[in-house]
Scaffold this motif. Structure first.
Motif: not given
Length: 466
Positions: A369-395
């Motif tokens: 399953v591939t997904y990402h945090p919902r960010v507005n506006p859906p910019s590539l930079k913001r999606i990367t930052a949010a995804s990496e935040h989830v990765l780091r915080a989760g681990m």
């Protein structure tokens, strides 16, 4: 299943067999001090304890999970003998077991009884062997593979001195058949590699449509089913319902020239256990070689005579054989183990699509399953930052409820093809990726989804986005 009991049975059985051959003299060079071993083992245990919990459904990152206890038992039982399945006299019992499990895998993909195949150390070596045979079958011709296929294929083409051609993909990460057709028109391609389950997105190439192009042209087709091979067990029609996967690509496997499957993924085996299967047994001629001090116990081919690898653990064959006795290659056997992950992926995709904090990148075709945090506006930079935040915080260590996911890099064009309103402010973005290959993920999904959703919400709330 009491693993301690069965491991003890394996050790006791080996000891009884060994004792039947008479007393064994010891040797001082093999002596080990118990206290020194205790100290060293304690250090080893401590270092192993820093591993991620691959066994737990909270680990939903890479394609990692422990082998089934049945496989561990079978592996240990044979490992104590330590047979080598290169020559029949190096592993007389386990070579026969290997032939039986390879025959079962060939039946699963629809190959005839006079196929050729063997186990390998993993999918990389198995794909190398398939591409080696492809080169020998069509010398001077190139090999085409999907741009989303495993990097193995480009590397192996380089290793084999064959021209490799990356075929563009569609908006679901599958081989673009129209692009392939244009490539085939040049007459430079001898083999097409199709992937049934890319390791990034779990995309399934349209094998049946590719065959419609290659068969009239005499072009060979190799299937990299290292990840997805066992999903063939889910392709049959089910009463009062529909298959969990599109059956067309899987039913077309029988028409292909070679297939690679990795039992150390969905087959619940320890590393490394791959398999390569050839529909035409005459490709054995490409392996022909001699070893005058090795092949002397049988007139039929030794496994080393149809393999590029030499030494191979007979324990892998024993582990898989024992596993398939308990989980046969049927829809109700191992198929139910695979089905659990598929059901979980479909369920989670539905949950993500309805979530206020997550967006689905693309619908899953298997159990990735591939997904990402919902960010507005859906910019590539913001999606990367949010995804990496989830990765780091989760681990992050020390927390009470860790969750382990992974990320996948997606090019800007590929992301925009799936998301028309994307703000393309970078060359690529990172989305979250979860592999749900452990059946235990099915009853754990609500907790897993809730935790990831919580982390995604925090990522967008904590002011860390650009």
């Amino acid at each position: 299943m009491d693993l301690h009991h069965w491991l003890g049975r394996a050790v006791d059985t080996h000891a009884a067999w060994a004792d039947g051959h008479g007393p064994r003299p010891g040797h001082p060079a093999l002596a080990v001090d118990d206290e020194a071993l205790s100290t060293a083992f304690a250090e080893l245990a401590g270092r192993l304890g820093t591993s991620y919990p691959f066994f737990h459904p909270r680990y939903a990152g890479q394609m990692l999970k422990p082998p089934h206890p049945v496989a561990v038992t079978g592996y240990l039982a044979a490992m104590l003998v330590n047979p080598n399945n290169h020559a029949l006299d190096g592993g007389p019992a386990t070579s026969a077991l290997e032939e039986e499990v390879v025959a079962a895998l060939a039946t699963m993909v629809g190959f005839p009884g006079d196929h050729l195949g063997h186990l390998t150390g993993g999918g990389t070596v198995a794909n190398l062997e398939a591409l080696f045979v492809a080169r020998e079958t069509h010398p001077g011709k190139g090999i085409a593979y999907s741009a989303e296929s495993h990097y193995t294929h480009a590397r192996m083409c380089h290793l084999l001195g064959v021209e490799g051609h990356a075929v563009p993909t569609d908006d679901r990460g599958r081989m673009d058949v129209a692009a392939l057709e244009r490539l085939l028109d040049g007459g430079r391609i001898g083999t097409v590699v199709v992937t049934t389950g890319t390791t990034g997105l779990g995309a399934v190439d349209p094998v049946h449509r590719v065959l419609d192009l290659t068969e009239p042209a005499g072009v060979r087709v190799h299937v990299d089913a290292a990840y997805g091979g066992f999903f063939a067990l889910l392709a049959d029609e089910v009463p009062h319902g529909t298959p969990l996967v599109d059956p067309a690509p899987w039913r077309a496997l029988r028409r292909c020239d070679s297939v690679v499957v990795d039992p150390h993924k969905h087959g619940m085996q320890p590393y490394g256990c791959g398999a390569v299967l050839f529909r035409d047994p005459s490709v054995q001629r490409f392996y022909r070689h001699d070893s005058p001090y090795t092949y002397f116990t049988s007139s039929r081919p030794h496994l080393g005579e149809i393999s590029l690898e030499c030494s191979r653990a007979g324990a892998s064959a024993a582990a898989l054989w024992l596993t398939l006795r308990l989980f046969p290659l049927t829809r109700d056997g191992l198929g139910e183990v695979v089905a659990a992950g598929r059901r979980t992926a479909l369920r989670w995709a539905e949950r993500i699509a309805a979530s206020p904090h997550l967006d689905l990148f693309q619908p899953p075709e298997l159990d990735i399953v591939t997904y990402h945090p919902r960010v507005n506006p859906p910019s590539l930079k913001r999606i990367t930052a949010a995804s990496e935040h989830v990765l780091r915080a989760g681990m992050r260590g020390g927390q009470e409820d860790p969750v382990y996911v992974s990320t996948a890099r997606i090019g800007a064009d590929a992301f925009a093809a799936r998301r028309g309103d994307a703000v393309v402010d970078a060359e690529e973005t990172a989305v979250l990726r979860s592999v749900l290959m452990k059946p235990e993920a099915e009853p754990y999904l609500d907790r897993l989804h809730g935790r990831v959703e919580e982390l995604a919400s925090a990522a967008c709330r904590d002011g860390e986005l650009p």
